[in-house]
Design a protein around this motif. Sequence first.
Motif, PDB file in Angstrom:
ATOM      1  N   CYS A 169      -1.173   8.163  -0.009  1.00 29.78           N
ATOM      2  CA  CYS A 169      -1.540   9.159  -1.013  1.00 29.78           C
ATOM      3  C   CYS A 169      -2.378  10.229  -0.316  1.00 29.78           C
ATOM      4  O   CYS A 169      -3.193   9.926   0.556  1.00 29.78           O
ATOM      5  N   GLN A 202       0.823  -1.207   0.000  1.00 29.35           N
ATOM      6  CA  GLN A 202       0.000   0.000   0.000  1.00 29.35           C
ATOM      7  C   GLN A 202       0.863   1.266   0.000  1.00 29.35           C
ATOM      8  O   GLN A 202       0.351   2.369   0.217  1.00 29.35           O
ATOM      9  N   THR A 227      -5.384   5.128   0.530  1.00 28.63           N
ATOM     10  CA  THR A 227      -4.608   3.923   0.221  1.00 28.63           C
ATOM     11  C   THR A 227      -4.704   3.627  -1.269  1.00 28.63           C
ATOM     12  O   THR A 227      -5.805   3.532  -1.814  1.00 28.63           O
ATOM     13  N   GLN A 228      -3.564   3.519  -1.897  1.00 30.33           N
ATOM     14  CA  GLN A 228      -3.525   3.177  -3.316  1.00 30.33           C
ATOM     15  C   GLN A 228      -2.624   1.960  -3.482  1.00 30.33           C
ATOM     16  O   GLN A 228      -1.404   2.079  -3.416  1.00 30.33           O
TER      17      GLN A 228
END
Length: 748
Positions: A159, A155, A172-173
């Motif tokens: 971001c 994760q 979370t990206q």
Amino acid sequence: MEDSIHEQFDRVPKRIYGLVDLAYNLWWSWKPEARILFKQLNHQAWRTSAHNPIRMLREIPVEFLNRAANNPAYCHRYDIIMHRFRKYMNTTGTWFSENYPDHPPLTLAYFSAEYGLHHSLPIYAGGLGFLAGDHLKEASDLGIPLVAVGFLYSQGYVCQQINPDGWQEDITQPLDHDAAPITRVLDTDGRDLVVRVPHIDPPIYVAVWKVQVGRIPLYLLDTDIPCNEPENRGISARLYAGDLEQRLRQEIVLGIGGRKVLHALGIEYLAVHLNEGHPAFALLERIRERVEGGMTFEGALEEVRATTIFTTHTPVPAGHDVFPLDLIERYFASYYTALGIDRSRFLHLGANPEQPASGFNMTALALRLSAHHNGVSRANGAVASDMWKSLWHGSGGDEAPVDYVTNGVHLQTWLNTRMQALYDRYIGPTAPGWLAEHDNPMVWELINEIPDAELWNLHLWLKAKLLNRLRERERIRWTTQLVRAAKPGIGGAFLDPSILTIGFARRFSTYKRAYLIFEDPDRLKRIVNNPWCPVQIIFAGKAHPADTEGKRTLQRIYQHTQDPGFGGRVAFIEDYNNHVARYLVQGVDVWLNNPLPPMEASGTSGMKAALNGVLNLSILDGWWVEGYNGRNGWAFGGEAADCDSRDSIDAAAIYDLLEREIVPLYYDRSIDDIPHGWVRMMKESIRSNAPGFSSRRMVKEYVGRYYPLLLKAAAGTPYAGSLIKDPHAQAWRGLAEEAGVNDHPFSR
């Protein structure tokens, strides 16, 4: 490379298939000529991929690939670059091989919790990671025998999305494994390599990924695999987990698991370099292995200490990991026996003498288990020595317990390509191969040969490029977040390339005082809205997800961007990363840095700016204590000040410098519309800072200062080979006093 990767890129024509191999080695990221190969396939595809060649090769229409493969001019350039790449990967003829021709084999293992290498691999949070990334790149360029260990965070870090009220939301990206420069490490049977972290119950397993950083392999640990219990799969999910137990488990996996992975890969190393205390458990594992082989604990400890370098960055007490003793006992109860010691001796290894009841301190552990330790600037070394002096109480000797090796930045990563071409024209003709010796101060004396007009016009182009990039980001956000339509200009759409531009980009910790320039908002408004000599300010940075005060500071600044009283001349760039950082350090006019002294460890962003002719306006702390010479920028805050009045005093100093010196100098133009006084300072900043604050100087100093000592300790006999023959070696304080004759008393 794995067959599965080849299958995924079978659309790439055989004639130019080397692009795939190149994309999976980050060498391309600091070689402009290699980046051009990808950019020339299709400029728009390169931009859309955010300069990520793996994503680009996956998404670009195949006709562009075929067109390149059938273009003789492109193929000619491709052949030249691929030849250079293969020649580079040959480990002979490097700086290290030439200066240590007869050295015994000594591979160093470099451990760090984060690495800032490229934005396509978001496993970094800030300066610590960028320093580690630049260290690997420079070690590759110099041919240093080094292997690195870190984490693959599924994760990433975080971001950033800013709400309309200015509050940071942590998004979370998930990491796109298919678009990252990583490959799975396989075992001898062709299956994913999986290693169990030894002596830890319940068991934790790690899979391994590899990143090729030029010549340097970086192995990343991954716990998100089916054989782990659900609670263990998330250990490697996110950088710097907020939960203490999860953070401890991360550091167990990084240190102990990382050492076990290198063993499983058959990689033998004789010395360790720890970047901060997070991976310090690796030293315990080195001791355990020696005890298992028949050594006593004390004998194993001394052998490990003698072959360990520990670099500490953090002058803030809260920045050092301290774990409750009951938590340590829960995970290390069986480890005591494996080390051949009892509970009391084990816990003492991590005890801070000044706060013995506070818990198990990872920095104290790293200092006790390393003979060679350094801060990352002269000021930071002094602060760290004072901070940890109780560990050496009564050892005798007058030397500081913690030495220093001032940080540097990787020149080809952070120097703009056009700026490099300008240097080529004026430095290159009389100093062939100037890049190879860019740590030589004499090379940079030729910077004054550059005509003022050429340097200034290039700087204006870089500023315009920065502002165009910000407008493009705003356009994209406007199309996806319509709430922004009511508040234009927040992200820089109103900025003017003709106006003096100040940049401030940092992690939003309270001690960095991002809000300082707003201490007197009315005075600042008069400065930015001066009708004849206006000023604009660009802010960027993230607060740690658990740092509420940092988020409040960010919110206050963000709200100023919406204040019409600032005339649209204060902007905030959302979701700052190293891609944006490159534009900022190359495109602003002034780089502002104002942490609370003596909390700045080094401050490498200012070095990156200086490389590109950007002038520093910085408090006298960190690297600027060594970098400032009175002619290459501006300094303040050198005098003692009461803590309660420090902010107002330092803010007033910034305002005074802006009003009396900086703004007038910027707008003092000759008939050719060039501020020659300003350009003179730009040249002095480049000349005085580029060689001394490069990672080339830094890594050579690490090698010269510590490598002979490590060789001597590893071999058990004094090193008989020659020391570094580099012509600039004398600048680095005597090369560790000729192979360590004068060891520190605490390292005996």
